[in-house]
Design a protein around this motif. Structure first.
Motif, short mmCIF file in Angstrom:
data_model
loop_
_atom_site.label_atom_id
_atom_site.label_comp_id
_atom_site.label_asym_id
_atom_site.label_seq_id
_atom_site.Cartn_x
_atom_site.Cartn_y
_atom_site.Cartn_z
N UNK A 1 0.84 -1.20 0.00
CA UNK A 1 0.00 0.00 0.00
C UNK A 1 0.87 1.25 0.00
N UNK A 2 0.56 2.22 -0.85
CA UNK A 2 1.34 3.47 -0.85
C UNK A 2 1.15 4.25 0.45
N UNK A 3 2.09 5.07 0.83
CA UNK A 3 1.93 5.91 2.02
C UNK A 3 0.65 6.74 1.93
N UNK A 4 -0.12 6.75 2.99
CA UNK A 4 -1.35 7.52 3.01
C UNK A 4 -2.52 6.85 2.33
N UNK A 5 -2.33 5.62 1.82
CA UNK A 5 -3.43 4.90 1.16
C UNK A 5 -3.47 3.47 1.68
N UNK A 6 -3.56 3.34 2.99
CA UNK A 6 -3.65 2.02 3.61
C UNK A 6 -4.94 1.34 3.16
N UNK A 7 -4.79 0.22 2.46
CA UNK A 7 -5.94 -0.51 1.92
C UNK A 7 -6.03 -0.46 0.42
N UNK A 8 -5.04 0.13 -0.25
CA UNK A 8 -5.10 0.24 -1.71
C UNK A 8 -5.15 -1.15 -2.38
N UNK A 9 -4.35 -2.09 -1.89
CA UNK A 9 -4.38 -3.43 -2.48
C UNK A 9 -5.77 -4.05 -2.31
N UNK A 10 -6.38 -3.84 -1.17
CA UNK A 10 -7.74 -4.33 -0.91
C UNK A 10 -8.74 -3.68 -1.86
N UNK B 1 -6.80 -4.84 5.55
CA UNK B 1 -8.13 -4.28 5.35
C UNK B 1 -8.07 -2.85 4.84
N UNK B 2 -7.28 -2.02 5.54
CA UNK B 2 -7.18 -0.63 5.15
C UNK B 2 -7.71 0.31 6.21
N UNK B 3 -7.55 1.59 5.94
CA UNK B 3 -8.06 2.66 6.80
C UNK B 3 -9.08 3.45 5.99
N UNK B 4 -10.32 3.47 6.47
CA UNK B 4 -11.41 4.05 5.70
C UNK B 4 -11.14 5.50 5.32
N UNK B 5 -10.61 6.28 6.25
CA UNK B 5 -10.39 7.70 5.97
C UNK B 5 -9.34 7.91 4.88
N UNK B 6 -8.32 7.04 4.83
CA UNK B 6 -7.31 7.16 3.78
C UNK B 6 -7.87 6.73 2.43
N UNK B 7 -8.61 5.63 2.41
CA UNK B 7 -9.18 5.14 1.15
C UNK B 7 -10.21 6.10 0.57
N UNK B 8 -10.89 6.82 1.44
CA UNK B 8 -11.93 7.74 0.96
C UNK B 8 -11.36 8.83 0.06
N UNK B 9 -10.03 9.06 0.14
CA UNK B 9 -9.40 10.10 -0.68
C UNK B 9 -8.77 9.55 -1.95
N UNK B 10 -8.94 8.25 -2.21
CA UNK B 10 -8.30 7.62 -3.36
C UNK B 10 -8.86 8.15 -4.67
N UNK B 11 -7.98 8.44 -5.61
CA UNK B 11 -8.40 8.88 -6.94
C UNK B 11 -8.31 7.73 -7.94
N UNK B 12 -8.97 7.92 -9.06
CA UNK B 12 -8.92 6.92 -10.13
C UNK B 12 -7.48 6.73 -10.61
N UNK B 13 -6.75 7.81 -10.72
CA UNK B 13 -5.37 7.74 -11.19
C UNK B 13 -4.50 6.91 -10.25
N UNK B 14 -4.74 7.04 -8.94
CA UNK B 14 -3.96 6.25 -7.97
C UNK B 14 -4.26 4.77 -8.09
N UNK B 15 -5.53 4.43 -8.26
CA UNK B 15 -5.90 3.02 -8.40
C UNK B 15 -5.30 2.43 -9.67
N UNK B 16 -5.36 3.17 -10.77
CA UNK B 16 -4.78 2.69 -12.03
C UNK B 16 -3.26 2.55 -11.91
N UNK B 17 -2.62 3.47 -11.21
CA UNK B 17 -1.17 3.40 -11.06
C UNK B 17 -0.77 2.18 -10.24
N UNK B 18 -1.52 1.88 -9.17
CA UNK B 18 -1.22 0.70 -8.36
C UNK B 18 -1.39 -0.57 -9.18
N UNK B 19 -2.48 -0.65 -9.91
CA UNK B 19 -2.73 -1.82 -10.76
C UNK B 19 -1.62 -1.98 -11.79
#
Length: 439
Positions: free
Chosen positions: A39-48, A180-198
């Motif tokens: 998971x990237x810093x500040x995006x706990x739960x990105x893999x989930x 699992x992740x942290x809800x408050x961090x995931x709530x700020x996730x952008x489409x670009x971040x998800x695509x970059x992780x994938x």
């Protein structure tokens, strides 16, 4: 049974096992080296989150609580390309699998994510095509991401009872967090971040595709070669490198609102387990130790000492041993009668360990513990989906070793179990007090 492993230059590692008892069924597991530790810093739960987004669902979109799927509602328009409601009914990944008479699900762990499907063998080619399709067409919209983060927030709330594991993990392996992740961090996730992780992690050299069941190995190999070649190119070397695990902290104490049994207070004692790859035999010896203690020493402690109402030991995060190759933990939970403190629970635990360390269990007790574990391991291996998942983990995480090692368990000796007890005695546990349920 025959096992075939192939490492193509432009696709995932392929493991195929033909199983005679499958009787018309096949299981597929896609295992990806992308988990909570990535998971990237500040995006706990990105893999989930990306795991969820790999299920582009329509009106059969389902929210899961405690790993179970529940109520569905329409959401296809959240994905690029749109489509009518009629199209949605047949274009959802889950709907396609269920329409074929199958079931599918996924799990995110700290060092990997696994997607698994079981279907009639006659539908295997279709399922493989759908797997390749969702890898090629991963393109969630911002709305889909928003919806899925809400689903994950519900899962996090539903998993509150397991937080004792997260507390112990963070104390025993500093810096480690649950997947699992942290809800408050995931709530700020952008489409670009998800695509970059994938794009960074879902690459051919970080995947294993396992197929187990009533299958023809040559036919599966040819089908996978045509479907997956170039589906996800090899990594360009930019995938993140996981930091090495840090040393164990001194014992700490905290209060966590988690019941062990109804209206019971108690103490959780956390230990770091041996490395599941480099010290596999020692790791498995701890698993056998836990079974030995469960069958004799813990019941004896509770019967003879009124200060303690229950006791148990679990190896592996959330009680799943060898479910990942990440630094792992053992958790001992001791239920305490009113007025019994943490120090007394630690002393009782050390007394139990010393009994095994000083006088290794006799052959009969050792055999009974092993037989119990072996029966459970064999029953698990009989399940096609468990075999497929095990092959994927073995190839991706354990250097080819099976991740449900019945033969390796059987080789654990009483002396190795005593060594495991001595190792736990030499390493002070992390101590966490927890409070019981409503009075």
């Amino acid at each position: 049974m025959s096992l075939h492993v192939e490492r193509p230059a432009d696709g995932p590692v392929l493991v195929v096992e033909s199983v005679p008892y499958a009787r018309g069924l096949a299981a597929v597991a896609l295992t990806v080296a992308a988990g909570g530790d990535d998971d990237p810093p500040g995006r706990h739960g990105m893999a989930h989150l990306v795991e969820h987004l790999m299920f582009p669902r329509a009106e059969t979109y389902e929210k899961r609580e405690a790993y179970e799927m529940r109520e569905a509602y329409e959401m296809r328009e959240a994905y690029e390309g749109g489509g009518s409601a009629a199209d949605d009914a047949t274009d959802s990944h889950v709907a396609r699998v269920e329409g074929a008479g199958g079931v599918c699900n996924a799990e995110t762990h700290r060092d990997h994510t696994v997607f698994h499907t079981t279907v009639p063998a006659s539908m295997l080619d279709d399922v493989l095509a759908w797997e390749a399709r969702r890898l090629r067409e991963f393109a969630p919209s911002a709305e889909a991401i928003r919806t899925e983060t809400e689903v994950i927030a519900e899962e996090i709330r539903g998993a509150a009872g397991s937080r004792i594991w997260d507390t112990v993990l963070a104390s025993v392996v500093p810096g480690a967090r649950d997947s699992f992740g942290t809800a408050s961090e995931l709530a700020r996730t952008t489409r670009e971040e998800a695509l970059a992780f994938f794009g960074r992690h879902y690459t051919a050299d970080r995947m294993v595709l396992s197929v187990v069941g009533d299958v023809d190995t040559a036919a599966v190999t040819a089908t996978v070669g045509s479907l997956f070649a170039g589906a996800r190119p090899a990594s360009d070397g930019t995938a993140s490198t996981r930091p090495p695990p840090r040393s164990t902290r001194p014992a700490t104490a905290a209060v966590v609102p988690l019941p062990l049994t109804a209206a019971t207070d108690g103490v959780a004692l956390g230990h770091r387990l041996p490395d599941p790859v480099a010290s596999r035999s020692a790791y498995l010896a701890h698993v056998v130790l836990a079974e030995v203690l469960a069958r004799s020493h813990f019941p004896r402690l509770v019967r003879r000492d009124p200060r303690f109402t229950a006791a148990g030991m679990s190896c592996g995060l959330y009680g799943q041993w060898l479910a990942s190759a990440a630094p792992d933990v053992a958790l001992v939970r001791v239920g305490c009668a009113p007025g019994t403190g943490a120090a007394e629970a630690v002393d009782a635990w050390r007394e139990v360990l010393r009994a095994v360390a000083d006088a290794p269990v006799d052959a009969d007790a050792h055999r009974r513990a092993l037989n119990s574990l072996l029966v459970a391991a064999h029953r698990q291996e009989d399940a096609l989906v468990a075999r497929a998942v095990g092959h994927g983990r073995a190839a991706l995480l354990f250097g080819g070793h099976r991740s449900a090692p019945a033969a390796e368990l059987a080789a654990v000796t009483p002396l190795q179990v005593a060594d495991a007890a001595r190792a736990l005695l030499a390493a002070p546990p992390v101590v966490t007090e927890f409070v019981g349920g409503p009075r």
